[in-house]
Design a protein around this motif. Structure first.
Motif, PDB file in Angstrom:
ATOM      1  N   ARG A 230      39.490  28.441  38.488  1.00  0.00           N
ATOM      2  CA  ARG A 230      40.082  29.729  38.112  1.00  0.00           C
ATOM      3  C   ARG A 230      39.353  30.329  36.917  1.00  0.00           C
ATOM      4  O   ARG A 230      39.020  31.515  36.899  1.00  0.00           O
ATOM      5  CB  ARG A 230      41.564  29.537  37.797  1.00  0.00           C
ATOM      6  CG  ARG A 230      42.320  30.828  37.543  1.00  0.00           C
ATOM      7  CD  ARG A 230      43.747  30.554  37.112  1.00  0.00           C
ATOM      8  NE  ARG A 230      44.433  29.662  38.017  1.00  0.00           N
ATOM      9  CZ  ARG A 230      44.980  28.507  37.662  1.00  0.00           C
ATOM     10  NH1 ARG A 230      44.891  28.101  36.396  1.00  0.00           N
ATOM     11  NH2 ARG A 230      45.599  27.748  38.531  1.00  0.00           N
TER      12      ARG A 230
ATOM     13  N   ASP B  84      48.667  30.801  38.855  1.00  0.00           N
ATOM     14  CA  ASP B  84      47.633  31.690  39.383  1.00  0.00           C
ATOM     15  C   ASP B  84      47.692  33.079  38.757  1.00  0.00           C
ATOM     16  O   ASP B  84      46.971  33.982  39.177  1.00  0.00           O
ATOM     17  CB  ASP B  84      47.781  31.824  40.902  1.00  0.00           C
ATOM     18  CG  ASP B  84      47.498  30.519  41.619  1.00  0.00           C
ATOM     19  OD1 ASP B  84      46.541  29.833  41.236  1.00  0.00           O
ATOM     20  OD2 ASP B  84      48.251  30.175  42.553  1.00  0.00           O
TER      21      ASP B  84
ATOM     22  N   GLU C 138      45.708  36.505  52.711  1.00  0.00           N
ATOM     23  CA  GLU C 138      45.233  37.089  51.465  1.00  0.00           C
ATOM     24  C   GLU C 138      46.060  36.605  50.281  1.00  0.00           C
ATOM     25  O   GLU C 138      45.533  36.323  49.200  1.00  0.00           O
ATOM     26  CB  GLU C 138      45.302  38.621  51.558  1.00  0.00           C
ATOM     27  CG  GLU C 138      44.893  39.356  50.284  1.00  0.00           C
ATOM     28  CD  GLU C 138      43.455  39.054  49.870  1.00  0.00           C
ATOM     29  OE1 GLU C 138      43.185  39.090  48.647  1.00  0.00           O
ATOM     30  OE2 GLU C 138      42.618  38.771  50.750  1.00  0.00           O
TER      31      GLU C 138
ATOM     32  N   LYS D 170      45.009  33.114  49.452  1.00  0.00           N
ATOM     33  CA  LYS D 170      43.680  33.112  48.848  1.00  0.00           C
ATOM     34  C   LYS D 170      43.743  33.553  47.386  1.00  0.00           C
ATOM     35  O   LYS D 170      43.076  32.988  46.519  1.00  0.00           O
ATOM     36  CB  LYS D 170      42.753  34.041  49.633  1.00  0.00           C
ATOM     37  CG  LYS D 170      41.324  34.088  49.093  1.00  0.00           C
ATOM     38  CD  LYS D 170      40.451  35.014  49.934  1.00  0.00           C
ATOM     39  CE  LYS D 170      39.034  35.086  49.382  1.00  0.00           C
ATOM     40  NZ  LYS D 170      38.188  36.013  50.195  1.00  0.00           N
ATOM     41  N   ARG D 171      44.574  34.558  47.123  1.00  0.00           N
ATOM     42  CA  ARG D 171      44.703  35.063  45.758  1.00  0.00           C
ATOM     43  C   ARG D 171      45.493  34.120  44.867  1.00  0.00           C
ATOM     44  O   ARG D 171      45.286  34.073  43.648  1.00  0.00           O
ATOM     45  CB  ARG D 171      45.381  36.442  45.814  1.00  0.00           C
ATOM     46  CG  ARG D 171      45.378  37.190  44.489  1.00  0.00           C
ATOM     47  CD  ARG D 171      45.810  38.635  44.643  1.00  0.00           C
ATOM     48  NE  ARG D 171      47.187  38.754  45.112  1.00  0.00           N
ATOM     49  CZ  ARG D 171      47.542  39.194  46.303  1.00  0.00           C
ATOM     50  NH1 ARG D 171      46.591  39.542  47.179  1.00  0.00           N
ATOM     51  NH2 ARG D 171      48.810  39.283  46.648  1.00  0.00           N
ATOM     52  N   ASN D 172      46.388  33.341  45.491  1.00  0.00           N
ATOM     53  CA  ASN D 172      47.250  32.424  44.735  1.00  0.00           C
ATOM     54  C   ASN D 172      47.177  31.032  45.367  1.00  0.00           C
ATOM     55  O   ASN D 172      48.042  30.655  46.163  1.00  0.00           O
ATOM     56  CB  ASN D 172      48.698  32.931  44.754  1.00  0.00           C
ATOM     57  CG  ASN D 172      48.830  34.357  44.261  1.00  0.00           C
ATOM     58  OD1 ASN D 172      48.583  34.649  43.103  1.00  0.00           O
ATOM     59  ND2 ASN D 172      49.212  35.258  45.155  1.00  0.00           N
TER      60      ASN D 172
END
Length: 587
Positions: free
Chosen positions: A351, A326, A508, A511-513
């Motif tokens: 991604r 990620d 969060e 969600k980001r990773n």
């Protein structure tokens, strides 16, 4: 590199060097010339010993270590010179000559370093070949005049001044002109020896154009249908090593492969493989190195030098990377230079398409992770075997995020928590650890020392040790950062923990990773690690979520993962020019 044994071997030389510098300074302040002279003699000897110990453990760092040694020796020479000037042993004319001698000795070291680099350049062949009949072999050995003896030779120049000072202080005989004359002679001798060595090296170097042609003919006889290209050096072997078994499997399926390297120092460090390897250090040789049967070029890392092969109008290109994670680097906008970008699963496709890098959906191809056929699925641990946890922090990167790697900020706390939980710990830092920030190199050594003190059941896996997938198979759980290690470990269907070093909100962070959605999270200072270990060793509440993440990130388990990859190769090759329509490029 920094094993406990190496530290023990280097520590005496470090201590003696530091003590010698201290005595030098105190001797000048107290005007004790004998102390200055003795310390000035000890310092070069201790520095030479330290350089030898460290360079033998890390040959690739020899130039950096020599530079650091030069700084130490220059400081010692300066202090000795101050002592000489403060004394009344010489007149002003003699002092001028002595100063000139010290300058000459100081010039000897950088001169030697430059000539050593020139010798290495002359010895480097324009082409190297491995695993095929034809020209090959290792690089010629450096000239003895520029090898380890040369290091002692140069270091010894620093001992001339304190030697003469010692004689003058103990006998009253002024011999301080001796080091000036000897230093000048050393410079002259160094230049002559280096010039002769370079001439010899140049004579031994195979003629460039003829060597490239001979290597080219050997490769043409092999007839590779695909090329894996890497511009990485000795520190970047992890870019290609995971792909070696895949290429070997593909060769067994009738798809001859070729590895093309660009850095000579990496050639002899590539692990044993049956895949032919060619190295072309000079960029101008890449495009004329035509491969009539090849239709696909695979790239494991981004870099400006990739354009050397991308300019080939026959080859279709695919960026396969050296890990699926990620990180921002896994959606780098520079991938638009390739015909296709290959990802392991649907998460990788999203991604790239959501990162706004101007890739068309059909350019991103899901190919799975063929390497994962080497990862054993979770199985019952043999009776009496200790519960084993692999701690594999990523490297610190080149950006400004201090939390990209947990090693420097939380590494010791993570390992202490694991030891307190009475599990077996295997520590495998990223091969590039410490290249971006020295603090991470220090943290790597600290964690290694902590495990060594904890007992032989624990282990640190360094460069040249067991590969990553072997470590996976030996572990019951993983502690890591956001990286490709996490994605690959999912194939084992074993619990994994990811360090949330910044203490971000969990929703969060997930969600980001997305790769962390099936992970237990570890906060700053290893907070939450003990509770997570207790859960995964009893009920493993993240099992179902982990399997869902696995399907999304690396695809469902395939009976023949290399076959999926081979199909992708065939599909991309079908869009290239048909065999027999090779476009030749003049040299």
């Amino acid at each position: 590199m920094w094993s406990v044994g190496l530290v023990r071997r280097a520590l005496p030389a470090v201590a003696v060097s530091g003590l010698a510098l201290l005595v030098l300074v105190l001797g000048v302040l107290a005007d004790v010339l004998i102390a200055v002279a003795i310390a000035g003699l000890v310092l070069p000897a201790a520095t030479a010993r330290l350089h030898t110990v460290l360079a033998s453990a890390a040959p690739s760092l020899r130039q950096v270590l020599r530079r650091d040694a030069d700084v130490v020796l220059a400081i010692g020479e300066l202090v000795v010179l101050v002592a000489v000037v403060r004394s009344d042993l010489l007149g002003s004319a003699a002092e001028t000559v002595v100063v000139a001698g010290v300058i000459a000795a100081a010039m000897l070291r950088p001169t030697w370093a430059v000539l050593t680099a020139a010798d290495a350049r002359l010895r480097r062949p324009r082409a190297s070949l491995r695993h095929l009949p034809g020209p090959g072999g290792s690089l010629p050995a450096p000239s003895p005049a520029l090898g380890l003896l040369g290091t002692f030779f140069v270091t010894g120049a620093s001992a001339l001044m304190p030697l003469a000072l010692l004689v003058a202080a103990t006998t009253g005989v002024t011999m301080l002109l001796v080091p000036a004359a000897l230093s000048a002679a050393l410079v002259l001798l160094a230049v002559v020896a280096a010039a002769l060595a370079s001439v010899v090296a140049l004579a031994r170097r195979p003629r460039g154009a003829a060597l490239v042609r001979a290597v080219h003919e050997a490769v043409l006889a092999h007839g590779p249908t695909l090329v894996l290209y890497s511009n990485g050096g000795a520190h970047d072997l992890h870019w290609i090593t995971p792909w070696l078994p895949v290429l070997e499997d593909l060769q067994g399926r009738g798809r001859p492969a070729l590895i093309m390297l660009r850095k000579s120092e990496a050639v002899d460090l590539v692990p044993a493989t049956t895949v032919p390897l060619v190295c072309l250090p000079e960029g101008g040789d890449v495009l004329p190195f035509t491969l009539p049967d090849a239709r696909v070029a695979l790239f494991v890392a981004n870099g400006a030098e990739n354009v050397r092969l991308l300019r080939n109008p026959v080859l279709r290109s695919a960026f396969i990377g050296h890990g699926d994670s990620d990180k921002a680097s896994s959606a780098n906008p520079t991938v638009t230079m390739y015909d296709e970008v290959w990802v392991a699963g649907e998460a990788g496709r999203r991604r790239y398409l959501e990162a706004g890098v101007r890739l068309r959906p059909e350019q991103v191809r899901v190919v799975g992770r063929p390497q994962l056929s080497r990862v054993d699925p979770a199985s019952t641990r043999p009776p009496g075997a200790p519960f084993s946890v692999l701690y594999a922090p990523t490297w610190e990167g080149v950006g400004d995020d201090p939390h990209e790697s947990s090693l420097a900020l939380s590494g010791r706390q993570v390992v202490r928590a694991l030891l307190d939980a009475e599990v077996r710990v295997v520590f495998r830092p990223h091969p590039a650890t410490g290249r971006g920030r020295p603090a991470h190199a220090g943290a790597r050594r600290g964690v290694g020392a902590l495990l060594a003190a904890a007992g032989p059941q624990h282990a640190t896996v360094g460069a040249g040790g067991r590969d990553l997938y072997a470590c996976f198979n030996d572990a019951d759980a993983l502690v890591a950062d956001v990286s490709g290690v996490v994605s690959d470990f999912l194939a084992a269907d074993k619990p994994y923990l990811v360090v949330n070093g910044a203490g971000s909100d969990e929703l969060e962070f997930h969600k980001r990773n997305p790769s962390t959605a099936g992970a237990y999270l570890v906060g700053p200072g290893a907070s939450g690690l003990t509770a997570a270990l207790a859960d995964l060793r009893s009920g493993d509440s993240m099992a179902e979520r982990r399997r869902a993440v696995r399907r999304d990130l690396v695809g469902p388990p395939a009976q023949d993962p290399v076959g999926v990859f081979a199909d992708a190769l065939d599909a991309l090759a079908a869009t290239a020019a048909p065999p027999g329509q090779d476009v030749r490029v003049a040299s």
